[in-house]
Design a protein around this motif. Structure first.
Motif, PDB file in Angstrom:
ATOM      1  N   ARG A 223     -44.973  26.454  38.139  1.00 43.18           N
ATOM      2  CA  ARG A 223     -45.613  26.617  39.450  1.00 43.18           C
ATOM      3  C   ARG A 223     -44.592  26.867  40.547  1.00 43.18           C
ATOM      4  N   SER A 224     -43.314  26.714  40.228  1.00 44.07           N
ATOM      5  CA  SER A 224     -42.274  26.795  41.248  1.00 44.07           C
ATOM      6  C   SER A 224     -41.256  27.893  40.986  1.00 44.07           C
ATOM      7  N   GLY A 225     -41.320  28.528  39.817  1.00 41.11           N
ATOM      8  CA  GLY A 225     -40.310  29.497  39.439  1.00 41.11           C
ATOM      9  C   GLY A 225     -39.170  28.867  38.669  1.00 41.11           C
ATOM     10  N   LYS A 226     -39.028  27.540  38.741  1.00 38.41           N
ATOM     11  CA  LYS A 226     -38.003  26.806  38.001  1.00 38.41           C
ATOM     12  C   LYS A 226     -38.566  26.358  36.658  1.00 38.41           C
ATOM     13  N   ALA A 227     -37.677  26.033  35.765  1.00 43.19           N
ATOM     14  CA  ALA A 227     -38.101  25.440  34.499  1.00 43.19           C
ATOM     15  C   ALA A 227     -38.592  24.018  34.752  1.00 43.19           C
ATOM     16  N   ALA A 228     -39.680  23.662  34.100  1.00 46.30           N
ATOM     17  CA  ALA A 228     -40.210  22.304  34.215  1.00 46.30           C
ATOM     18  C   ALA A 228     -39.562  21.407  33.167  1.00 46.30           C
ATOM     19  N   ALA A 229     -39.733  20.096  33.338  1.00 48.87           N
ATOM     20  CA  ALA A 229     -39.204  19.144  32.360  1.00 48.87           C
ATOM     21  C   ALA A 229     -39.853  19.405  31.001  1.00 48.87           C
ATOM     22  N   PRO A 230     -39.073  19.426  29.919  1.00 45.87           N
ATOM     23  CA  PRO A 230     -39.629  19.766  28.604  1.00 45.87           C
ATOM     24  C   PRO A 230     -40.538  18.677  28.049  1.00 45.87           C
ATOM     25  N   LYS A 231     -41.489  19.119  27.247  1.00 42.93           N
ATOM     26  CA  LYS A 231     -42.373  18.220  26.514  1.00 42.93           C
ATOM     27  C   LYS A 231     -42.113  18.451  25.029  1.00 42.93           C
ATOM     28  N   GLY A 232     -41.760  17.404  24.346  1.00 42.36           N
ATOM     29  CA  GLY A 232     -41.262  17.561  22.977  1.00 42.36           C
ATOM     30  C   GLY A 232     -42.283  17.406  21.881  1.00 42.36           C
ATOM     31  N   GLY A 233     -43.572  17.313  22.209  1.00 37.15           N
ATOM     32  CA  GLY A 233     -44.570  17.030  21.185  1.00 37.15           C
ATOM     33  C   GLY A 233     -44.602  18.045  20.061  1.00 37.15           C
ATOM     34  N   LEU A 234     -44.742  19.330  20.390  1.00 37.59           N
ATOM     35  CA  LEU A 234     -44.812  20.361  19.352  1.00 37.59           C
ATOM     36  C   LEU A 234     -43.461  20.540  18.670  1.00 37.59           C
ATOM     37  N   LEU A 235     -42.400  20.395  19.427  1.00 38.08           N
ATOM     38  CA  LEU A 235     -41.067  20.496  18.831  1.00 38.08           C
ATOM     39  C   LEU A 235     -40.853  19.402  17.790  1.00 38.08           C
ATOM     40  N   SER A 236     -41.428  18.237  18.027  1.00 32.88           N
ATOM     41  CA  SER A 236     -41.266  17.135  17.081  1.00 32.88           C
ATOM     42  C   SER A 236     -41.905  17.448  15.728  1.00 32.88           C
ATOM     43  N   VAL A 237     -42.943  18.297  15.723  1.00 37.44           N
ATOM     44  CA  VAL A 237     -43.567  18.681  14.452  1.00 37.44           C
ATOM     45  C   VAL A 237     -42.577  19.484  13.606  1.00 37.44           C
ATOM     46  N   VAL A 238     -41.815  20.347  14.274  1.00 41.18           N
ATOM     47  CA  VAL A 238     -40.808  21.134  13.565  1.00 41.18           C
ATOM     48  C   VAL A 238     -39.754  20.204  12.968  1.00 41.18           C
ATOM     49  N   ILE A 239     -39.310  19.230  13.762  1.00 46.61           N
ATOM     50  CA  ILE A 239     -38.307  18.278  13.268  1.00 46.61           C
ATOM     51  C   ILE A 239     -38.897  17.426  12.147  1.00 46.61           C
ATOM     52  N   ASP A 240     -40.147  16.972  12.317  1.00 45.01           N
ATOM     53  CA  ASP A 240     -40.812  16.220  11.249  1.00 45.01           C
ATOM     54  C   ASP A 240     -40.848  17.012   9.945  1.00 45.01           C
ATOM     55  N   SER A 241     -41.144  18.308  10.070  1.00 47.03           N
ATOM     56  CA  SER A 241     -41.251  19.148   8.869  1.00 47.03           C
ATOM     57  C   SER A 241     -39.931  19.214   8.128  1.00 47.03           C
ATOM     58  N   TYR A 242     -38.848  19.260   8.863  1.00 54.63           N
ATOM     59  CA  TYR A 242     -37.528  19.247   8.226  1.00 54.63           C
ATOM     60  C   TYR A 242     -37.239  17.871   7.626  1.00 54.63           C
ATOM     61  N   MET A 243     -37.512  16.816   8.388  1.00 58.36           N
ATOM     62  CA  MET A 243     -37.250  15.466   7.903  1.00 58.36           C
ATOM     63  C   MET A 243     -38.079  15.135   6.664  1.00 58.36           C
ATOM     64  N   ASP A 244     -39.287  15.684   6.594  1.00 58.03           N
ATOM     65  CA  ASP A 244     -40.163  15.423   5.447  1.00 58.03           C
ATOM     66  C   ASP A 244     -39.800  16.275   4.238  1.00 58.03           C
ATOM     67  N   GLY A 245     -38.835  17.185   4.409  1.00 54.09           N
ATOM     68  CA  GLY A 245     -38.437  18.034   3.295  1.00 54.09           C
ATOM     69  C   GLY A 245     -39.317  19.241   3.097  1.00 54.09           C
ATOM     70  N   LEU A 246     -40.215  19.530   4.060  1.00 56.07           N
ATOM     71  CA  LEU A 246     -41.078  20.707   3.957  1.00 56.07           C
ATOM     72  C   LEU A 246     -40.317  21.975   4.307  1.00 56.07           C
ATOM     73  N   LEU A 247     -39.259  21.834   5.093  1.00 54.25           N
ATOM     74  CA  LEU A 247     -38.434  22.958   5.527  1.00 54.25           C
ATOM     75  C   LEU A 247     -37.011  22.744   5.052  1.00 54.25           C
ATOM     76  N   GLU A 248     -36.412  23.784   4.513  1.00 52.71           N
ATOM     77  CA  GLU A 248     -34.988  23.709   4.213  1.00 52.71           C
ATOM     78  C   GLU A 248     -34.182  23.853   5.506  1.00 52.71           C
ATOM     79  N   ASP A 249     -34.677  24.721   6.419  1.00 53.91           N
ATOM     80  CA  ASP A 249     -34.036  24.930   7.709  1.00 53.91           C
ATOM     81  C   ASP A 249     -34.965  25.778   8.559  1.00 53.91           C
ATOM     82  N   ALA A 250     -34.639  25.921   9.832  1.00 50.99           N
ATOM     83  CA  ALA A 250     -35.342  26.820  10.747  1.00 50.99           C
ATOM     84  C   ALA A 250     -34.342  27.232  11.809  1.00 50.99           C
ATOM     85  N   TYR A 251     -34.563  28.397  12.397  1.00 49.12           N
ATOM     86  CA  TYR A 251     -33.695  28.864  13.471  1.00 49.12           C
ATOM     87  C   TYR A 251     -34.416  28.722  14.812  1.00 49.12           C
ATOM     88  N   ILE A 252     -33.769  28.030  15.735  1.00 48.52           N
ATOM     89  CA  ILE A 252     -34.325  27.822  17.069  1.00 48.52           C
ATOM     90  C   ILE A 252     -33.797  28.920  17.980  1.00 48.52           C
TER      91      ILE A 252
END
Length: 747
Positions: A223-252
């Motif tokens: 709303r301001s043109g600046k980046a807002a503070a990040p929300k990590g909810g969806l990003l945590s799913v990606v990390i969970d997937s790696y931690m659970d062994g579902l992903l060998e790796d991913a590129y961010i």
């Protein structure tokens, strides 16, 4: 530096986009959640009371019926959520966009070298996670459009369910959009476990299938043109997937999308003025499309940052910040599934972990998600291209707020371009400054920048910006509410000067009693180096919801020291060594000196020794006797001045809480009205200080640094959210000291 401005379609016939719905519904997570929900819904019968065993059992007769109900609901949630990528629609959309975009855009620009990096990453078998800065609804399409034309598998894109409107919703779904609720839980205070499980599992199954993904880590559009503070909810799913062994790796891959003019209109102005957001509708979308086709929006520049390995990032994160991360990464992955079920060892995670609290995770993973989210935001902010409209708007809110002739703007524009490129940032234009400035003003429009002719002085007759006997003059619109559009575009350049502005603002705050910035000064003004550094860190803490100052792997103190070195290089400051006793006779400065000397183990102070011992101590002389130094210092002050004024309004209003606590909405409404009254009465230096977003961020920051606390008042029927001063600041003297700290930083 070359750019690819016209993208050519490439075949994607060998790429597949599987439907993972069956895998989602068969997953252990969904089955366990269905059982939990069904048992929660069944009436319970208490067993015989025992001191050692007090249990309740579900009615077994109703359990199958409840399971069937929740299974049906899970299928319904998934069918509304999931994407359905169509190769035919992708091909048709690319063909149409090649022909339609030219009507309202000049070019869509990408860097050839960046695209080669993305293509190389795409050649691996690992999913690509695209994380763009969210500015416009066109963001959903533009990244997909570029990737498709470069032969890269298009991502599944998380979109808010507010965009699930007739026709447009189906169109987005066919291009890879999957729809998630803006608010995951429909009932306040009650988690919708099934919805969370469906969303989490759907994302994990897409990743397991090797699908690329895109989501906006800030949540909604800025709303301001600046980046807002990040929300990590969806990003945590990606990390969970790696931690659970579902992903060998991913590129961010952080992505910055920069517009010379945003296509969404001025939706943010209403909200910055405190009005409610307008809900998206079919007819509203049609009108928006028509408005876009009838206007011109210049160029778009899309920057893809260097892809980095999630696996490598998490491995490196083990050895930083927290002792809890020292355990072996592979053992964490193997034990993670078991650890989740061990409720005695884990805590609920909150908004920055595991899909807004879908699961519980260990504390160090929560910090890892937060750090990674901040790293992404910092990367796409500091790798973004500065567009010509951003540069013009930035100059008009800082150096030329009252307007300027074209000749003056050309000098400032060339200076700013040199400053930006010197700091390693790119600009999104080419050409002579006078032509670029006039083009940028035309793109922004008369509601942002007024352009007219004025009589030329004899001394300027025949100059480059003269037209006959007249000169071109540019004046920014700084009145409400249009100033928010000007500020929106200007915000894109703040990150270039952010740390230097923090130091300059703090120096001014420390020396405010002796420093007159209204004119060039030859007065000798000295400040304590350590006082400036400590107050600069306090100022960063206060502005933590406005800006991300450093990436998680970097020390704030180090970056502030580097910024101070730049001011010394510019000869705004001069660093000298002095003795405490001879150089600092003022009691306040002596107090600062003693504290820092003690912390550095330079000197042990006592009341008996105070006047007998001397310690080498840094002092800074503020040099504003040269025009270049004076002008640069004032420029750096104006970069943050509107934000300082907003925060000062909030901090001044804290005295109201000395008498009694206030409902949060009432407190926010009160300070917003105070800000509006200041503008109406002509006493506000910056009209944009009424920004509702800025005022809200100030309250959040004050809560974070333990000045305010927010609680639910149980005495009210609706459990009203209430604002209160923390005990430490209920002392009027201490509160006034804090208010003075902000007051001193105001221009």
């Amino acid at each position: 530096m070359s750019f690819s401005c016209t993208l050519q379609s490439r075949t994607q016939s060998s790429i597949t986009y599987p439907d993972v719905a069956k895998q989602v519904m068969k997953s252990k997570r969904i089955q366990a959640t269905l059982d939990t929900c069904a048992r929660q819904d069944c009436p319970k019968e208490a067993t015989t009371f025992s001191l050692d065993n007090e249990e309740e059992f579900e009615d077994p007769k109703q359990l199958p019926e409840k399971l069937a109900f929740h299974m049906k609901r899970a299928n319904h949630l998934l069918s509304k959520m999931k994407a359905g990528i169509s190769l035919s629609l992708l091909k048709l959309t690319s063909w149409v966009l090649h022909r339609v975009l030219r009507y309202f855009l000049s070019t869509v620009q990408v860097h050839k070298g960046q695209m080669e990096m993305v293509q190389k990453a795409a050649e691996s078998s690992h999913p690509l996670i695209f994380l763009p800065h969210h500015r416009s609804h066109l963001d959903y399409v533009v990244v997909t459009f570029i990737l498709y034309n470069y032969g890269i598998k298009v991502p599944h894109v998380a979109a808010g369910d507010n965009l699930m409107i007739p026709v447009f919703g189906s169109f987005m779904r066919g291009l890879g959009g999957y729809f998630i609720r803006r608010k995951l839980d429909k009932v306040e205070g009650k988690k919708d476990l099934l919805y969370r499980a469906v969303l989490h599992t759907y994302m994990q199954e897409l990743l397991r299938a090797g699908q690329n993904m895109e989501f906006f880590i800030e949540g909604g559009r800025t709303r301001s043109g600046k980046a807002a503070a990040p929300k990590g909810g969806l990003l945590s799913v990606v990390i969970d997937s790696y931690m659970d062994g579902l992903l060998e790796d991913a590129y961010i891959i952080p992505v910055s999308i920069n517009y010379e003019k945003i296509l969404d209109g001025t939706f943010f102005i209403r909200e910055q003025m405190g009005e409610q957001k307008i809900k998206e509708t079919f007819w509203g979308a049609l009108k928006a499309v028509w408005r876009v086709l009838m206007s011109h929006y210049g160029n778009i520049r899309v920057d893809f940052a260097q892809p980095f390995s999630l696996k490598e990032y998490l491995q490196s994160a083990q050895y930083t910040n927290m002792e809890a991360r020292k355990e072996n990464l592979e053992s964490r992955r193997n034990s993670f599934s078991r650890a989740r079920r061990s409720s005695g060892k884990l805590r609920p995670s909150g908004s920055l972990t595991s899909l807004y609290g879908t699961d519980v995770v260990v504390e160090d993973q929560r910090q890892t998600v937060k750090d990674l989210a901040q790293h992404v935001v910092y990367t796409f902010v500091n790798s973004s291209t500065i567009m010509c409209t951003t540069m013009l708007a930035f100059l008009l809110v800082t150096k030329h707020r009252k307007g300027a002739r074209l000749e003056e703007l050309v000098q400032s524009f060339e200076w700013l371009k040199e400053e930006i490129t010197f700091r390693g940032r790119d600009v999104g234009f080419v050409g002579r400054a006078p032509t670029v400035i006039q083009y940028a003003a035309d793109v922004l429009g008369d509601n942002v920048v007024k352009k007219y002719s004025v009589p030329a002085d004899d001394s300027l007759a025949g100059s480059e910006d003269s037209i006959g006997t007249e000169l071109m003059y540019f004046e920014p619109v700084t009145c409400l509410p249009d100033v928010f559009e000007l500020r929106y575009y200007a915000s894109g350049a703040i990150s270039v000067f952010l740390m230097e502005s923090i130091i300059a603002t703090t120096v001014y705050g420390v020396a405010s009693d002796d420093l007159d910035i209204r004119h060039i000064s030859t007065t000798d003004v000295f400040v304590s180096h350590d006082e400036v550094m400590e107050k600069a860190q306090r100022l960063c803490a206060l502005l933590q919801y406005e800006f991300l100052f450093v990436p998680p792997c970097t020390s704030l103190g180090t970056e502030l020291s580097s910024a101070m070195d730049k001011l010394i290089t510019y000869e705004i400051l001069r660093e000298e060594e002095s003795s405490l006793h001879s150089a600092y006779t003022d009691s306040r400065e002596m107090q600062w000196a003693k504290r820092f000397a003690s912390s550095l183990k330079m000197q042990e102070y006592s009341s008996d020794e105070e006047e007998e011992e001397e310690v080498a101590f840094k002092k800074l002389q503020v040099l504003l006797d040269e025009p270049d130094c004076y002008n640069r210092f004032n420029f750096l002050l104006t970069v943050l001045a509107p934000y300082i004024e907003s925060y000062w309004i909030v901090v001044q209003s804290l005295t109201r809480l000395l008498k009694e606590d206030m409902p949060e909405n009432e407190f926010l409404g009160t300070i917003h009205q105070i800000a509006l009254d200041r503008v109406e009465d002509g006493v506000a230096e910056f009209a944009e200080s009424v920004s509702m977003e800025c005022l809200k961020n100030a309250i959040k920051a004050l809560q974070s640094i333990k000045v305010l606390e927010i609680y639910y008042d149980t005495k009210t029927v609706e459990f009203t959210k209430t604002v209160s001063l923390c005990d430490k600041y209920r002392e009027e003297e201490r509160l006034n000291d804090f208010i003075d700290f902000i007051e001193d930083c105001r221009m």
